[in-house]
Write a protein that holds these residues in place. Sequence first.
Motif, PDB file in Angstrom:
ATOM      1  N   GLN A  87       7.256  -3.440   5.720  1.00  0.00           N
ATOM      2  CA  GLN A  87       6.269  -3.791   4.764  1.00  0.00           C
ATOM      3  C   GLN A  87       5.187  -4.646   5.521  1.00  0.00           C
TER       4      GLN A  87
ATOM      5  N   THR B 237      -3.843  -2.423  -1.126  1.00  0.00           N
ATOM      6  CA  THR B 237      -3.442  -1.237  -0.376  1.00  0.00           C
ATOM      7  C   THR B 237      -2.134  -2.062   0.431  1.00  0.00           C
TER       8      THR B 237
ATOM      9  N   SER C 136       1.460  -1.290   2.600  1.00  0.00           N
ATOM     10  CA  SER C 136       1.953  -0.510   3.884  1.00  0.00           C
ATOM     11  C   SER C 136       3.589  -0.496   3.943  1.00  0.00           C
TER      12      SER C 136
ATOM     13  N   ASP D 259       4.670   6.681   7.769  1.00  0.00           N
ATOM     14  CA  ASP D 259       3.569   5.882   7.285  1.00  0.00           C
ATOM     15  C   ASP D 259       3.499   6.076   5.806  1.00  0.00           C
TER      16      ASP D 259
ATOM     17  N   THR E  20       1.746   4.468   1.912  1.00  0.00           N
ATOM     18  CA  THR E  20       0.916   3.335   1.326  1.00  0.00           C
ATOM     19  C   THR E  20       1.038   3.584  -0.205  1.00  0.00           C
TER      20      THR E  20
ATOM     21  N   THR F 142      -1.106   2.331  -3.251  1.00  0.00           N
ATOM     22  CA  THR F 142      -2.669   1.571  -3.631  1.00  0.00           C
ATOM     23  C   THR F 142      -2.599   1.257  -5.182  1.00  0.00           C
TER      24      THR F 142
END
Lengths: 108, 120
Positions: free
Chosen positions: A6, A20, A22, A70, A72, A74
Motif C-alpha cells: 500500500q 487517493t 493505492s 493495481d 485504488t 478514492t
Amino acid sequence: EIVLTQSPATLSLSPGERATLSCRASQTIINYLVWYQQKPGQAPRLLIYDASNRATGTPDRFSGSGSGTDFTLTISSLEPEDFAVYYCQQRSTWPPLTFGGGTTLEIK
Amino acid sequence: EVQLLESGGGLVQPGGSLRLSCEGSGFTFSNHAMNWVRQAPGKGLEWVSGITGNSLSTYYLDSVRGRFTVFRDNSKSTVFLQMNSLRAEDTAVYFCAKDIDWNEGAFDHWGQGTLVTVSS
C-alpha cells in the motif's frame, strides 16, 4: 503468498480534499480486492469488496477501482470521520488471506 | 443486528495455552465461514485461521499451523480458537470476523477483539 503493498504509508490531507490510496499486488488477483477502514481502538470496517462494490452503509464518496495488480481507493471529498487507517486485502488466492500494510490518512 | 462477542484473551507464559471464543448473533451462524484475524500492538492486520459453516474445511496461517486449532459449535453460534505452544510473537488483539457469504474470504462484521499477551 500474495504480497500487497500500500502507498503512501501516510497521507496528510484536509477535510474537503480528495484522497487517493493505492494497493499493488505481487501477482494478479483479478478483482478480488477488499478495502477496510480502521479507527483507533476499533475493529476494521468493510468498505469495498471485489475492487469496486460498496458494502452496505459505505457512503458514496468512497469508490474503488482497478484490476489485475493495481487498485485504488478514492475518497472524493474528505469528511472529518474519514481520517483513519485503510487496509486492502486480497481474496484471490488463499490461504493465506493477506492484507496490505495500511495507509494512515491523517488531518493536515 | 449482527453482533460478534469475543472472550478468552489474557496474559499467558510462553509455551502456554489459551482458548478464544466468539459468539455470533443476528445472523444464521451456520451459513457463514468464520475467521480469526490478529493485530500486534501498533501493527497491521494478519489473517490467522478460518473455518467453513459446516466445519468441513479449516485454514491456517503457516506460522500457527500445528499450534492453533479452529472449531465451531453451530448449536451455540460460537467459533473457537485453541492456541497452544504460544510464543511472544503471537501477542496481539485477536478479532473474529464473519464472512460475507459461505466462504468468500471477505469480512463484513468483526468482533471488538480480545487481547492475548504472551510474556513471562
